[in-house]
Design a protein around this motif. Structure first.
Motif, PDB file in Angstrom:
ATOM      1  N   ALA A 139       0.830  -1.210   0.000  1.00 20.72           N
ATOM      2  CA  ALA A 139       0.000   0.000   0.000  1.00 20.72           C
ATOM      3  C   ALA A 139       0.858   1.251   0.000  1.00 20.72           C
ATOM      4  O   ALA A 139       0.516   2.256  -0.620  1.00 20.72           O
ATOM      5  N   GLN A 140       1.984   1.198   0.672  1.00 19.64           N
ATOM      6  CA  GLN A 140       2.894   2.338   0.720  1.00 19.64           C
ATOM      7  C   GLN A 140       4.259   1.906   0.194  1.00 19.64           C
ATOM      8  O   GLN A 140       4.783   0.858   0.582  1.00 19.64           O
ATOM      9  N   LYS A 141       4.798   2.698  -0.674  1.00 23.81           N
ATOM     10  CA  LYS A 141       6.090   2.370  -1.238  1.00 23.81           C
ATOM     11  C   LYS A 141       7.177   2.492  -0.180  1.00 23.81           C
ATOM     12  O   LYS A 141       7.222   3.457   0.580  1.00 23.81           O
ATOM     13  N   ARG A 142       8.053   1.463  -0.120  1.00 22.79           N
ATOM     14  CA  ARG A 142       9.140   1.446   0.831  1.00 22.79           C
ATOM     15  C   ARG A 142      10.430   1.085   0.100  1.00 22.79           C
ATOM     16  O   ARG A 142      10.413   0.527  -0.995  1.00 22.79           O
ATOM     17  N   GLY A 187      21.410  -0.867   7.453  1.00 21.62           N
ATOM     18  CA  GLY A 187      21.037   0.228   8.347  1.00 21.62           C
ATOM     19  C   GLY A 187      20.545   1.441   7.588  1.00 21.62           C
ATOM     20  O   GLY A 187      19.608   2.124   8.031  1.00 21.62           O
ATOM     21  N   MET A 188      21.141   1.733   6.428  1.00 24.15           N
ATOM     22  CA  MET A 188      20.706   2.875   5.630  1.00 24.15           C
ATOM     23  C   MET A 188      19.279   2.683   5.134  1.00 24.15           C
ATOM     24  O   MET A 188      18.476   3.625   5.142  1.00 24.15           O
ATOM     25  N   VAL A 189      18.944   1.461   4.694  1.00 19.85           N
ATOM     26  CA  VAL A 189      17.583   1.196   4.230  1.00 19.85           C
ATOM     27  C   VAL A 189      16.592   1.316   5.375  1.00 19.85           C
ATOM     28  O   VAL A 189      15.498   1.884   5.216  1.00 19.85           O
ATOM     29  N   SER A 190      16.957   0.809   6.544  1.00 19.35           N
ATOM     30  CA  SER A 190      16.058   0.908   7.713  1.00 19.35           C
ATOM     31  C   SER A 190      15.804   2.354   8.076  1.00 19.35           C
ATOM     32  O   SER A 190      14.658   2.756   8.347  1.00 19.35           O
ATOM     33  N   ALA A 194      16.067   4.972   6.094  1.00 16.32           N
ATOM     34  CA  ALA A 194      15.297   5.617   5.027  1.00 16.32           C
ATOM     35  C   ALA A 194      13.814   5.261   5.136  1.00 16.32           C
ATOM     36  O   ALA A 194      12.949   6.126   4.939  1.00 16.32           O
ATOM     37  N   ASN A 195      13.507   4.012   5.458  1.00 22.49           N
ATOM     38  CA  ASN A 195      12.107   3.612   5.631  1.00 22.49           C
ATOM     39  C   ASN A 195      11.486   4.268   6.846  1.00 22.49           C
ATOM     40  O   ASN A 195      10.306   4.630   6.850  1.00 22.49           O
ATOM     41  N   ALA A 196      12.278   4.429   7.924  1.00 21.02           N
ATOM     42  CA  ALA A 196      11.758   5.070   9.135  1.00 21.02           C
ATOM     43  C   ALA A 196      11.454   6.538   8.892  1.00 21.02           C
ATOM     44  O   ALA A 196      10.569   7.113   9.554  1.00 21.02           O
ATOM     45  N   ALA A 197      12.169   7.141   7.934  1.00 16.18           N
ATOM     46  CA  ALA A 197      11.947   8.563   7.652  1.00 16.18           C
ATOM     47  C   ALA A 197      10.777   8.812   6.718  1.00 16.18           C
ATOM     48  O   ALA A 197      10.401   9.968   6.497  1.00 16.18           O
TER      49      ALA A 197
END
Length: 437
Positions: A34-37, A203-206, A208-211
């Protein structure tokens, strides 16, 4: 600067053309979130393919990717300087080589001619005045003197060239070595940064998704476009399919569409290999234009089904469905002439490609009519597929030597698909006329 000597194996070329579209079709059918990640596998793929210019950082919206760009541009600049120095080195080396060959040739001739001058002068002095012997001796003496004079001039010029160009050769060699080493160090720096980023990517992907915002933010223009699409009800490819022929055409069209993605990767590799590593390939261009030729042929039935062929329909477009069906029915004769001719001539080309005299496989013997079909199947053992000395049919003339006969059999498949799609279209037109709407 390290070079790349990779040559795409023929088997990998064909496996890629078959396996990659299948994987892409499976992935495209996955349910979308539903939401792009941000995706970690995608981030790693981007790092492998485009990490040399920091694309994985830009994918995650990290400005640290800008660090890669100056290093990459420096590599391109260094390679340009190295190529200029290499050209200059080649030029002065050729000049020295020509001068050294002149010295090797002329020094011996001049010494031999100079040593014979005294003997020739004595022959002239001893010959009787006005006699044929005296004139002959004088001509030999003149030739020897000319040889000494012109040869010495050439020797002096060659020695001057060696003395003048020698330092330039050393300078060009040093310049080439410097820029080659500079480009190599810049590449090693990029590889070191990539190695660090490979460790940091999870860690960078995590982060970025958290932001990401809790809800997807879209502009007013995007919202209106989505509303318009929802009202119109966009037509999907599957809406064209009414029978198994249509479904086959749709499948083949989608299958070869993903070959365009392969071309992106191959040409990206070619550019990097040519301009970064100074190692242009002998297979990338040929592999891709052969691939696009096959794509054009196989996708013909798909284009016919979805009516995406270019045509001038100023009179056809306003007609009602029944009259369109009548027009299509009457003009189908021209279509079947074309499609049938394509299929038949393609089959002739394909058989000729298998039957070339250089083909020494069992199937080539069969195509030439030397063995029957039963003997062919009896001869198809593992060696026919694995022995590198066995050649099935026609191959290309460049160093890659890819077999061309499979491409010509794809022409047959494309013609067959086109004929089948024409039959499907003909049946639809007949049903439309029978309904009388």
């Amino acid at each position: 600067m390290p070079g790349l000597s990779f040559t795409l194996p023929h088997w990998l070329y064909w496996v890629g053309l078959i396996v990659f579209p299948i994987i892409a079709m499976v992935l495209s059918r996955r349910p979308q979130p539903a939401q792009k990640r941000y995706s970690l596998p995608l981030a790693y793929m981007i790092a492998v393919t485009g990490g040399i210019i920091g694309l994985h950082r830009f994918y995650l919206k990290s400005l640290v990717g800008l660090v890669y760009l100056p290093l990459f541009l420096f590599i391109l600049y260094s390679n340009g300087q190295e190529q200029s120095a290499r050209s200059a080195l080649s030029e002065v080396t050729n000049q020295i080589r020509v001068a050294e060959r002149t010295l090797d040739r002329e020094v011996g001739r001049v010494e031999e001619a100079r040593a014979s001058l005294a003997e020739l002068q004595v022959a002239v002095d001893e010959a009787e005045e006005g006699s044929f012997a005296k004139r002959s001796a004088e001509r030999r003496l003149e030739r020897a003197q000319d040889t000494v004079e012109t040869g010495q001039t050439r020797i002096d010029e060659a020695r001057a060239t060696v003395e003048e160009v020698g330092p330039l050769r050393d300078t060009a060699a040093d310049t080439r070595a410097f820029w080659d080493m500079a480009a190599a160090y810049a590449l090693y720096a990029i590889l070191a940064l990539l190695l660090i980023d490979f460790v940091l990517l999870p860690g960078m992907v995590s982060r970025a998704n958290a932001a990401l915002p809790a809800h997807e933010e879209i502009t007013e223009a995007e919202r209106r476009i989505r509303e318009a699409e929802a009202e119109e009800g966009p037509k999907h490819d599957r809406d064209y399919a009414e029978n198994w022929i249509d479904r086959l055409s749709l499948f083949c069209g989608e299958f070869v569409a993903y070959w365009a993605v392969i071309a992106v990767f191959v040409y990206y590799y070619e550019v990097i290999a040519r301009y970064v590593f100074g190692s242009p390939t002998n297979w990338a261009h040929e592999a891709m234009y052969l691939m696009f030729g096959m794509q054009y042929l196989i996708a013909g039935a798909y284009a016919m089904l979805t009516e995406t062929h270019v045509r001038v329909d100023i009179f056809y477009a306003p007609l009602p469905k029944k009259r369109k069906a009548w027009v299509d029915l009457l003009t189908s004769i021209f279509f079947f002439i074309f499609a049938g001719t394509l299929m038949v001539t393609s089959y002739i080309f394909a058989m000729d490609a298998l039957a070339v005299p250089t083909g020494n496989a069992a199937i080539s013997e069969w195509a030439r009519g030397n063995i029957g079909l039963g003997e062919l199947f009896g001869s198809l053992d593992a060696s026919q597929w694995t022995d590198p000395n066995i050649r099935w049919g026609e191959i290309s003339f460049n160093e890659w030597e890819v077999p061309l006969w499979p491409m010509k059999w794809v022409m047959v498949i494309g013609g067959l698909l086109l004929v089948l799609q024409g039959i499907s279209k003909l049946s639809k037109d007949i049903r439309e006329i029978a309904r009388g709407n």
